[in-house]
Scaffold this active site. Structure first.
Site, PDB file in Angstrom:
ATOM      1  N   GLY A 141      35.162  22.002  51.085  1.00  0.00           N
ATOM      2  CA  GLY A 141      35.048  23.160  50.189  1.00  0.00           C
ATOM      3  C   GLY A 141      35.928  23.026  48.960  1.00  0.00           C
ATOM      4  O   GLY A 141      36.771  22.120  48.876  1.00  0.00           O
ATOM      5  N   ASP A 142      35.672  23.910  48.006  1.00  0.00           N
ATOM      6  CA  ASP A 142      36.454  23.964  46.764  1.00  0.00           C
ATOM      7  C   ASP A 142      36.375  22.658  45.977  1.00  0.00           C
ATOM      8  O   ASP A 142      37.329  22.276  45.297  1.00  0.00           O
ATOM      9  CB  ASP A 142      37.932  24.296  47.068  1.00  0.00           C
ATOM     10  CG  ASP A 142      38.053  25.497  47.976  1.00  0.00           C
ATOM     11  OD1 ASP A 142      37.441  26.524  47.652  1.00  0.00           O
ATOM     12  OD2 ASP A 142      38.736  25.403  49.015  1.00  0.00           O
ATOM     13  N   LYS A 156      32.004  23.056  42.536  1.00  0.00           N
ATOM     14  CA  LYS A 156      30.539  23.009  42.379  1.00  0.00           C
ATOM     15  C   LYS A 156      30.120  23.531  41.015  1.00  0.00           C
ATOM     16  O   LYS A 156      29.083  23.139  40.477  1.00  0.00           O
ATOM     17  CB  LYS A 156      29.851  23.805  43.479  1.00  0.00           C
ATOM     18  CG  LYS A 156      29.975  23.149  44.831  1.00  0.00           C
ATOM     19  CD  LYS A 156      29.241  23.952  45.876  1.00  0.00           C
ATOM     20  CE  LYS A 156      29.912  23.942  47.194  1.00  0.00           C
ATOM     21  NZ  LYS A 156      31.003  24.824  47.458  1.00  0.00           N
ATOM     22  N   LYS A 189      31.193  22.742  38.279  1.00  0.00           N
ATOM     23  CA  LYS A 189      31.105  21.621  37.345  1.00  0.00           C
ATOM     24  C   LYS A 189      29.679  21.048  37.343  1.00  0.00           C
ATOM     25  O   LYS A 189      29.108  20.776  36.294  1.00  0.00           O
ATOM     26  CB  LYS A 189      32.088  20.547  37.833  1.00  0.00           C
ATOM     27  CG  LYS A 189      32.421  19.539  36.830  1.00  0.00           C
ATOM     28  CD  LYS A 189      33.516  20.065  35.958  1.00  0.00           C
ATOM     29  CE  LYS A 189      33.706  19.217  34.753  1.00  0.00           C
ATOM     30  NZ  LYS A 189      34.757  19.736  33.902  1.00  0.00           N
ATOM     31  N   GLY A 203      34.520  31.244  46.751  1.00  0.00           N
ATOM     32  CA  GLY A 203      35.220  31.730  45.570  1.00  0.00           C
ATOM     33  C   GLY A 203      35.153  30.732  44.453  1.00  0.00           C
ATOM     34  O   GLY A 203      35.407  29.557  44.656  1.00  0.00           O
ATOM     35  N   HIS A 204      34.718  31.192  43.296  1.00  0.00           N
ATOM     36  CA  HIS A 204      34.857  30.332  42.131  1.00  0.00           C
ATOM     37  C   HIS A 204      35.371  31.148  40.959  1.00  0.00           C
ATOM     38  O   HIS A 204      35.017  32.300  40.778  1.00  0.00           O
ATOM     39  CB  HIS A 204      33.576  29.568  41.788  1.00  0.00           C
ATOM     40  CG  HIS A 204      32.328  30.363  41.934  1.00  0.00           C
ATOM     41  ND1 HIS A 204      31.545  30.305  43.064  1.00  0.00           N
ATOM     42  CD2 HIS A 204      31.736  31.241  41.112  1.00  0.00           C
ATOM     43  CE1 HIS A 204      30.528  31.127  42.924  1.00  0.00           C
ATOM     44  NE2 HIS A 204      30.615  31.710  41.749  1.00  0.00           N
ATOM     45  N   THR A 257      38.921  33.453  56.370  1.00  0.00           N
ATOM     46  CA  THR A 257      39.265  34.179  55.147  1.00  0.00           C
ATOM     47  C   THR A 257      39.407  35.678  55.436  1.00  0.00           C
ATOM     48  O   THR A 257      39.742  36.444  54.532  1.00  0.00           O
ATOM     49  CB  THR A 257      38.176  33.962  54.079  1.00  0.00           C
ATOM     50  OG1 THR A 257      36.918  34.397  54.614  1.00  0.00           O
ATOM     51  CG2 THR A 257      38.074  32.503  53.682  1.00  0.00           C
ATOM     52  N   ARG A 273      21.353  39.241  67.701  1.00  0.00           N
ATOM     53  CA  ARG A 273      20.256  40.182  67.406  1.00  0.00           C
ATOM     54  C   ARG A 273      20.688  41.642  67.418  1.00  0.00           C
ATOM     55  O   ARG A 273      19.944  42.527  67.794  1.00  0.00           O
ATOM     56  CB  ARG A 273      19.068  39.923  68.342  1.00  0.00           C
ATOM     57  CG  ARG A 273      18.461  38.564  68.059  1.00  0.00           C
ATOM     58  CD  ARG A 273      17.685  38.013  69.199  1.00  0.00           C
ATOM     59  NE  ARG A 273      18.548  37.737  70.324  1.00  0.00           N
ATOM     60  CZ  ARG A 273      18.172  37.115  71.422  1.00  0.00           C
ATOM     61  NH1 ARG A 273      16.936  36.707  71.545  1.00  0.00           N
ATOM     62  NH2 ARG A 273      19.009  36.908  72.400  1.00  0.00           N
ATOM     63  N   GLN A 277      30.817  27.110  50.828  1.00  0.00           N
ATOM     64  CA  GLN A 277      31.637  26.262  51.705  1.00  0.00           C
ATOM     65  C   GLN A 277      31.211  24.793  51.558  1.00  0.00           C
ATOM     66  O   GLN A 277      30.859  24.389  50.485  1.00  0.00           O
ATOM     67  CB  GLN A 277      31.595  26.734  53.166  1.00  0.00           C
ATOM     68  CG  GLN A 277      32.237  28.094  53.371  1.00  0.00           C
ATOM     69  CD  GLN A 277      31.375  29.228  52.862  1.00  0.00           C
ATOM     70  OE1 GLN A 277      30.217  29.349  53.223  1.00  0.00           O
ATOM     71  NE2 GLN A 277      31.920  30.080  52.011  1.00  0.00           N
ATOM     72  N   THR A 311      39.993  32.593  46.961  1.00  0.00           N
ATOM     73  CA  THR A 311      39.732  33.791  47.749  1.00  0.00           C
ATOM     74  C   THR A 311      41.007  34.351  48.374  1.00  0.00           C
ATOM     75  O   THR A 311      41.250  35.547  48.347  1.00  0.00           O
ATOM     76  CB  THR A 311      38.690  33.474  48.851  1.00  0.00           C
ATOM     77  OG1 THR A 311      37.502  33.027  48.201  1.00  0.00           O
ATOM     78  CG2 THR A 311      38.357  34.695  49.689  1.00  0.00           C
ATOM     79  N   THR A 312      41.832  33.487  48.919  1.00  0.00           N
ATOM     80  CA  THR A 312      43.006  33.983  49.652  1.00  0.00           C
ATOM     81  C   THR A 312      44.331  33.612  48.979  1.00  0.00           C
ATOM     82  O   THR A 312      45.380  34.082  49.406  1.00  0.00           O
ATOM     83  CB  THR A 312      43.025  33.399  51.083  1.00  0.00           C
ATOM     84  OG1 THR A 312      43.030  31.972  50.979  1.00  0.00           O
ATOM     85  CG2 THR A 312      41.808  33.846  51.875  1.00  0.00           C
ATOM     86  N   GLY A 313      44.284  32.742  47.964  1.00  0.00           N
ATOM     87  CA  GLY A 313      45.518  32.317  47.292  1.00  0.00           C
ATOM     88  C   GLY A 313      46.338  31.327  48.103  1.00  0.00           C
ATOM     89  O   GLY A 313      47.418  30.915  47.695  1.00  0.00           O
ATOM     90  N   GLY A 337      33.895  14.499  36.801  1.00  0.00           N
ATOM     91  CA  GLY A 337      34.707  15.505  36.100  1.00  0.00           C
ATOM     92  C   GLY A 337      36.024  14.880  35.668  1.00  0.00           C
ATOM     93  O   GLY A 337      36.720  14.265  36.478  1.00  0.00           O
TER      94      GLY A 337
HETATM   95  P1  IMP Z   1      35.416  32.024  57.439  1.00  0.00           P
HETATM   96  O1  IMP Z   1      34.296  31.432  56.673  1.00  0.00           O
HETATM   97  O2  IMP Z   1      36.128  33.147  56.717  1.00  0.00           O
HETATM   98  O3  IMP Z   1      35.041  32.421  58.843  1.00  0.00           O
HETATM   99  O4  IMP Z   1      36.534  30.889  57.611  1.00  0.00           O
HETATM  100  C1  IMP Z   1      36.317  29.728  58.400  1.00  0.00           C
HETATM  101  C2  IMP Z   1      36.957  28.495  57.776  1.00  0.00           C
HETATM  102  O5  IMP Z   1      36.252  28.144  56.586  1.00  0.00           O
HETATM  103  C3  IMP Z   1      38.417  28.680  57.351  1.00  0.00           C
HETATM  104  O6  IMP Z   1      39.083  27.436  57.538  1.00  0.00           O
HETATM  105  C4  IMP Z   1      38.311  28.992  55.875  1.00  0.00           C
HETATM  106  O7  IMP Z   1      39.496  28.644  55.179  1.00  0.00           O
HETATM  107  C5  IMP Z   1      37.153  28.081  55.488  1.00  0.00           C
HETATM  108  N1  IMP Z   1      36.415  28.534  54.297  1.00  0.00           N
HETATM  109  C6  IMP Z   1      35.539  29.550  54.209  1.00  0.00           C
HETATM  110  N2  IMP Z   1      35.035  29.646  52.979  1.00  0.00           N
HETATM  111  C7  IMP Z   1      35.582  28.655  52.259  1.00  0.00           C
HETATM  112  C8  IMP Z   1      35.416  28.211  50.905  1.00  0.00           C
HETATM  113  O8  IMP Z   1      34.622  28.735  50.107  1.00  0.00           O
HETATM  114  N3  IMP Z   1      36.175  27.136  50.540  1.00  0.00           N
HETATM  115  C9  IMP Z   1      37.001  26.519  51.396  1.00  0.00           C
HETATM  116  N4  IMP Z   1      37.183  26.887  52.660  1.00  0.00           N
HETATM  117  C10 IMP Z   1      36.474  27.950  53.097  1.00  0.00           C
END
Ligand code: IMP
Length: 432
Positions: free
Chosen positions: A12-13, A16, A18, A40-41, A128, A142, A223, A299-301, A412
């Site tokens: 992740g991160d 995208k 770019k 998060g972008h 997150t 369901r 993700q 998203t979470t810093g 990039g």
């Molecule tokens: P959840 O998606 O909130 O259930 O988190 C599950 C795992 O995916 C955790 O390790 C998060 O940090 C990771 N995660 C979820 N969304 C992202 C993202 O957009 N970028 C990077 N890691 C993510």
């Protein structure tokens, strides 16, 4: 004109945005097909920075129709916060389409996400906290609520009642929380109904008709491959299919319509949350990558875990997604390093693994086998052609191409939209 899937090739991160920038105005539809506001972008509008978590990136491009597909889970409060934030900044989000089959992240899903993590203790996933897992669990069990249910009040009440019957036992008896009433959930959700109504539609039909007309559709994965619930480092994953197959199930567009699959990979590796990451660095190089690459979660810093490029991971991503192209991001972050290690295989208890071990314990025990490539010290942010890059940077990219088993079509070289080297057109038809 093609249907293009864009996925993260690592954890992740990868940046995208770019790749989306390279495709630019040639895209007619941008579809989010999985995940929710766990993504998060950061986008820059004029001189303001704005973090989007749920809305597809296409929302900012005039003429593009942004679509939230059936595979997404939606927190309606967040959806309208983001929409209002954009309106305040002069962006018109009225083209947005939302699948009536997408699931809703009910208020109790967020509560359950956080209490579950707390109860998991040292086995926590590091989610997150946005209710993603519980919302998908309800979908699979369901007992989920779908966007279309908002338009049938009796059905909505019945479904909430059904979902709460179990959850209230859990919340009160196991987690020591207060019980939630059907009315409080229904009232909150129905508060969004009328504003949402013009956006709600059968998005599968809309997208297939667009492809029939020869328009270009970009499916943007949330993700990434290694966080995919099937193919990632389970259980340290998200709860949806972030790999290319998810684009089909999460949008209602068949696999034979997809022309190309672009994987986005950083020139090194990062991860947030718990779980194995063989190339993670705990030394000054890890700090260096975090500082220079500004590796903190949108998203979470949270500070991201940083490490060298892991070609076992990207080779796996090439395979499970059927990647046709890689967009390599943040090559400039490596500038100034004397030599750059690249992980080409793993050592698992004395045995060399060329491919990703699918056994959880083996993966957790994997240590990287590195090849060392010479670095470069020249500023590369001005490069626009591959030949503008210093020879050692070109060699680094070509080495990654080989070990990742996929051509690298764009690179990039800086944070700006235009700071990119394009080697091959990303909007190519199948087989080109
Ligand atoms: P959840 O998606 O909130 O259930 O988190 C599950 C795992 O995916 C955790 O390790 C998060 O940090 C990771 N995660 C979820 N969304 C992202 C993202 O957009 N970028 C990077 N890691 C993510």
């Amino acid at each position: 004109m093609p249907a293009v899937v864009l996925v993260g090739a690592q954890w992740g991160d990868e940046g995208k945005g770019k790749a989306t920038d390279v495709l630019g105005s040639r895209v007619d539809y941008v579809v989010k097909f999985n995940g929710g506001n766990n993504a998060g972008h950061t986008v820059v509008i004029g001189d303001q920075k704005f973090a989007l978590h749920l809305l597809p990136s296409g929302i900012l491009t005039p003429g593009v129709t942004p679509v939230i597909g059936n595979g997404v889970v939606i927190d309606l409060n967040v959806l309208f916060q983001e929409i209002d934030g954009l309106i305040e900044r002069g962006v018109d989000p009225s083209a947005l389409l939302v699948s009536s089959a997408a699931h809703i992240i009910a208020p109790y899903a967020r509560t359950l996400d956080n209490v579950t993590e707390r109860f998991l203790g040292k086995r926590k996933i590091g989610t997150t906290g946005r209710g993603i897992g519980p919302a998908y669990a309800d979908k699979i069990n369901r007992v989920g609520l779908r966007i279309g249910d908002l338009y049938n009040e009796q059905l909505l009440h019945d479904k909430i009642e059904g979902a709460l019957e179990q959850k209230n036992h859990l919340l009160v008896k196991v987690y020591n929380r207060r019980a939630i009433t059907v009315d409080e959930v229904a009232d909150e959700l129905l508060g969004y109904r009328d504003r949402l109504a013009p956006m709600v539609t059968d998005t599968s039909l809309v997208l297939n008709q667009a492809l029939d007309r020869g328009e270009t559709v970009l499916f943007e994965g949330g993700q990434a491959t290694m966080l995919d619930v099937d193919h990632g480092t389970y259980p340290f994953v998200t709860s949806s299919n972030a790999t290319a197959g998810g684009a089909c199930t999460g949008s209602g567009v068949g696999p034979a319509r997809i022309d190309s699959v672009i994987g986005v990979a950083k020139a090194y590796t990062t991860r947030v949350g718990e779980g194995p990451m063989p190339t993670e660095l705990f030394d000054e190089f890890g700090e260096h990558l975090r500082d220079v690459g500004h590796e903190f979660g949108t998203t979470t810093g949270r500070p991201r875990r940083c490490g060298w490029y892991d070609a076992v991971v990207t080779r796996f991503a090439t395979r499970v997604n059927g990647l046709t192209d890689i967009v390599l991001t943040k090559l400039d972050v490596l500038t100034g390093l004397e030599e750059i290690p690249v992980c080409v295989a793993y050592d698992v208890n004395g045995v060399r693994h060329q491919e990703l071990p699918i056994d959880q314990a083996d993966f957790a025990a994997a240590t990287p086998v590195y090849e060392y490539l010479p670095g470069w010290s020249e500023d590369i942010t001005g490069a626009r052609e591959f030949s503008d890059l210093p020879q050692t940077a070109q060699d680094y990219v070509m080495a990654l191409e080989k070990v990742s088993n996929c051509r690298i079509s764009a690179i990039g070289v800086g944070p700006g939209r235009e700071e990119i080297v394009v080697n091959h057109d990303l909007l190519h038809a199948r087989g080109e």
